[in-house]
Scaffold this motif. Structure first.
Motif, PDB file in Angstrom:
ATOM      1  N   GLU A  55     -10.127  33.089 -12.664  1.00 34.52           N
ATOM      2  CA  GLU A  55     -11.042  32.870 -13.783  1.00 34.52           C
ATOM      3  C   GLU A  55     -10.875  33.917 -14.880  1.00 34.52           C
ATOM      4  O   GLU A  55     -10.424  35.033 -14.631  1.00 34.52           O
ATOM      5  CB  GLU A  55     -12.506  32.974 -13.315  1.00 34.52           C
ATOM      6  CG  GLU A  55     -13.055  31.794 -12.579  1.00 34.52           C
ATOM      7  CD  GLU A  55     -14.562  31.926 -12.374  1.00 34.52           C
ATOM      8  OE1 GLU A  55     -15.274  30.975 -12.707  1.00 34.52           O
ATOM      9  OE2 GLU A  55     -15.030  32.974 -11.880  1.00 34.52           O
ATOM     10  N   ILE A  56     -11.291  33.523 -16.084  1.00 34.27           N
ATOM     11  CA  ILE A  56     -11.674  34.493 -17.114  1.00 34.27           C
ATOM     12  C   ILE A  56     -13.188  34.420 -17.194  1.00 34.27           C
ATOM     13  O   ILE A  56     -13.758  33.365 -17.493  1.00 34.27           O
ATOM     14  CB  ILE A  56     -11.085  34.172 -18.500  1.00 34.27           C
ATOM     15  CG1 ILE A  56      -9.559  34.180 -18.484  1.00 34.27           C
ATOM     16  CG2 ILE A  56     -11.597  35.185 -19.534  1.00 34.27           C
ATOM     17  CD1 ILE A  56      -8.935  33.785 -19.812  1.00 34.27           C
ATOM     18  N   VAL A  57     -13.840  35.527 -16.891  1.00 33.22           N
ATOM     19  CA  VAL A  57     -15.292  35.619 -17.019  1.00 33.22           C
ATOM     20  C   VAL A  57     -15.574  36.654 -18.094  1.00 33.22           C
ATOM     21  O   VAL A  57     -14.976  37.740 -18.108  1.00 33.22           O
ATOM     22  CB  VAL A  57     -15.953  36.035 -15.688  1.00 33.22           C
ATOM     23  CG1 VAL A  57     -17.446  36.292 -15.880  1.00 33.22           C
ATOM     24  CG2 VAL A  57     -15.747  34.944 -14.637  1.00 33.22           C
ATOM     25  N   THR A  58     -16.468  36.317 -19.007  1.00 33.51           N
ATOM     26  CA  THR A  58     -16.777  37.256 -20.082  1.00 33.51           C
ATOM     27  C   THR A  58     -18.204  37.758 -19.960  1.00 33.51           C
ATOM     28  O   THR A  58     -19.108  37.041 -19.519  1.00 33.51           O
ATOM     29  CB  THR A  58     -16.549  36.631 -21.478  1.00 33.51           C
ATOM     30  OG1 THR A  58     -16.693  37.647 -22.475  1.00 33.51           O
ATOM     31  CG2 THR A  58     -17.523  35.494 -21.771  1.00 33.51           C
ATOM     32  N   LEU A  59     -18.382  39.021 -20.327  1.00 36.23           N
ATOM     33  CA  LEU A  59     -19.684  39.676 -20.353  1.00 36.23           C
ATOM     34  C   LEU A  59     -19.960  40.034 -21.807  1.00 36.23           C
ATOM     35  O   LEU A  59     -19.241  40.845 -22.388  1.00 36.23           O
ATOM     36  CB  LEU A  59     -19.647  40.922 -19.473  1.00 36.23           C
ATOM     37  CG  LEU A  59     -20.927  41.735 -19.304  1.00 36.23           C
ATOM     38  CD1 LEU A  59     -22.032  40.919 -18.653  1.00 36.23           C
ATOM     39  CD2 LEU A  59     -20.649  43.001 -18.485  1.00 36.23           C
ATOM     40  N   ILE A  60     -20.958  39.387 -22.383  1.00 32.11           N
ATOM     41  CA  ILE A  60     -21.249  39.614 -23.801  1.00 32.11           C
ATOM     42  C   ILE A  60     -22.628  40.244 -23.965  1.00 32.11           C
ATOM     43  O   ILE A  60     -23.507  40.092 -23.120  1.00 32.11           O
ATOM     44  CB  ILE A  60     -21.138  38.318 -24.637  1.00 32.11           C
ATOM     45  CG1 ILE A  60     -22.148  37.271 -24.172  1.00 32.11           C
ATOM     46  CG2 ILE A  60     -19.728  37.765 -24.588  1.00 32.11           C
ATOM     47  CD1 ILE A  60     -22.190  36.019 -25.045  1.00 32.11           C
ATOM     48  N   GLY A  61     -22.778  40.952 -25.072  1.00 33.50           N
ATOM     49  CA  GLY A  61     -24.041  41.616 -25.362  1.00 33.50           C
ATOM     50  C   GLY A  61     -23.845  42.577 -26.512  1.00 33.50           C
ATOM     51  O   GLY A  61     -22.724  42.861 -26.931  1.00 33.50           O
ATOM     52  N   SER A  62     -24.932  43.110 -27.013  1.00 32.36           N
ATOM     53  CA  SER A  62     -24.871  44.004 -28.164  1.00 32.36           C
ATOM     54  C   SER A  62     -24.457  45.404 -27.724  1.00 32.36           C
ATOM     55  O   SER A  62     -24.316  45.692 -26.532  1.00 32.36           O
ATOM     56  CB  SER A  62     -26.238  44.054 -28.858  1.00 32.36           C
ATOM     57  OG  SER A  62     -27.223  44.472 -27.932  1.00 32.36           O
ATOM     58  N   ASN A  63     -24.259  46.293 -28.695  1.00 28.90           N
ATOM     59  CA  ASN A  63     -23.948  47.694 -28.394  1.00 28.90           C
ATOM     60  C   ASN A  63     -25.047  48.303 -27.537  1.00 28.90           C
ATOM     61  O   ASN A  63     -26.228  48.123 -27.821  1.00 28.90           O
ATOM     62  CB  ASN A  63     -23.819  48.505 -29.692  1.00 28.90           C
ATOM     63  CG  ASN A  63     -22.419  48.436 -30.257  1.00 28.90           C
ATOM     64  OD1 ASN A  63     -21.459  48.214 -29.541  1.00 28.90           O
ATOM     65  ND2 ASN A  63     -22.312  48.630 -31.558  1.00 28.90           N
TER      66      ASN A  63
END
Length: 235
Positions: A30-38
Motif C-alpha cells: 500500500e501507499i498510506v498517507t498521513l495528512i494534517g497541518s503543521n
C-alpha cells in the motif's frame, strides 16, 4: 496481517503530549498517507516508528514483531527506511558516498552495487552527479538523493516525510511519479505530506491527524470527497 501497526501510541516531548492513542495500519503493497497541518504530529509519528522517539504507551508492530523498544539502527536493519523532513543528506559527501551510507548495514558489495543501479534507474540525474557533493546540489536533486539513500538498505517499507517540501511544481510531479513507480514494483510506503491533494491522489488509504490524534481514516478516494478534508486541507 498488516506489515506495520501502531497500537494506541502515546508520545511526549518532555511534558508536552505529542501523540494521543495513535493507531495506524499499513498493509504490504500500500501507499498510506498521513495528512494534517503543521504541528499535528505527522513527523512525530514517523520518528516513533523508526525508533528515534520512544513512546510512553502503546506498541509499534512491524512484520509481526514488537519493535517499540528497538533503537533506530536496529529498526533500520529490520527493514524500515526513514527519509526525514528536510532531506538530511550528508552535504560534504558525494552522491556515491551518500548512497553508500544508506547501505551501512549491508556487507555484500554485489548487493550494494545492485542498490546503486536501482537508485540510478529511478534517479538518472544522480548518476550524472555521482562525484558531486550533496550540499552543492539543488533542492530537488537533494530530495532524490535522500529517497535513493533510503532505498539502498533494501527496505520493506519506506517512510517519507514531506518529500515535496520546497520543491517547484514540476519537481513535485516528478517525485510523486517516482513514489508511484516504487509502489507499483512492490514497495510499501507511509507518506507524510502537507500537500494533501497530491498525496491522496496517489495513496490507497489515508489518515487525518490533528493535535496528535487521528480524527479521520478512510480510503484516499473517500477522503478526497470528504467535506471536512476539503475545507481544511484541499482548499
Amino acid at each position: 496481517m498488516a506489515l506495520l501497526q501502531l497500537e494506541n501510541i502515546q508520545a511526549y516531548y518532555g511534558a508536552i503530549y505529542a501523540l494521543k492513542n495513535i493507531s495506524i495500519e499499513v498493509n504490504e503493497g500500500e501507499i498510506v498517507t498521513l495528512i494534517g497541518s503543521n504541528g499535528a504530529g505527522k513527523t512525530t509519528t514517523l520518528k516513533t516508528i523508526s525508533g528515534q522517539l520512544k513512546p510512553r504507551e502503546g506498541k509499534v508492530i512491524f512484520n509481526g514483531e514488537d519493535i517499540t523498544k528497538h533503537p533506530a539502527h536496529i529498526t533500520a536493519q529490520k527493514g524500515i527506511a526513514h527519509v526525514p523532513e528536510g532531506r538530511r543528506i550528508f552535504p560534504k559527501l558525494t552522491v556515491e558516498e551518500n548512497l553508500e551510507m544508506g547501505a551501512f548495514s549491508i556487507q555484500d558489495k554485489k548487493v550494494i552495487k545492485e542498490g546503486m543501479e536501482r537508485a540510478f534507474h529511478y534517479f538518472p540525474r544522480l548518476k550524472e552527479r555521482i562525484h558531486q557533493k550533496g550540499g552543492t546540489m539543488s533542492g530537488g536533486e537533494q530530495q532524490m538523493l535522500a529517497i535513493a539513500r533510503g532505498l539502498m538498505s533494501r527496505p520493506k517499507i519506506l517512510l517519507l516525510d514531506e518529500p515535496s517540501m520546497g520543491l517547484a511544481p514540476v519537481l513535485v510531479e516528478q517525485i510523486f511519479h517516482i513514489i508511484q513507480e516504487l509502489n507499483k514494483e512492490g514497495m510499501t510506503i507511509l507518506l507524510v505530506e502537507q500537500n494533501a491533494n497530491q498525496a491522496l491522489h496517489i495513496a490507497h488509504r489515508g489518515y487525518v491527524i490533528q493535535t496528535g490524534e487521528i480524527i479521520l481514516k478512510d480510503s484516499a478516494a473517500n477522503l478526497l470527497k470528504n467535506e471536512q478534508v476539503k475545507e481544511a486541507y484541499l482548499a
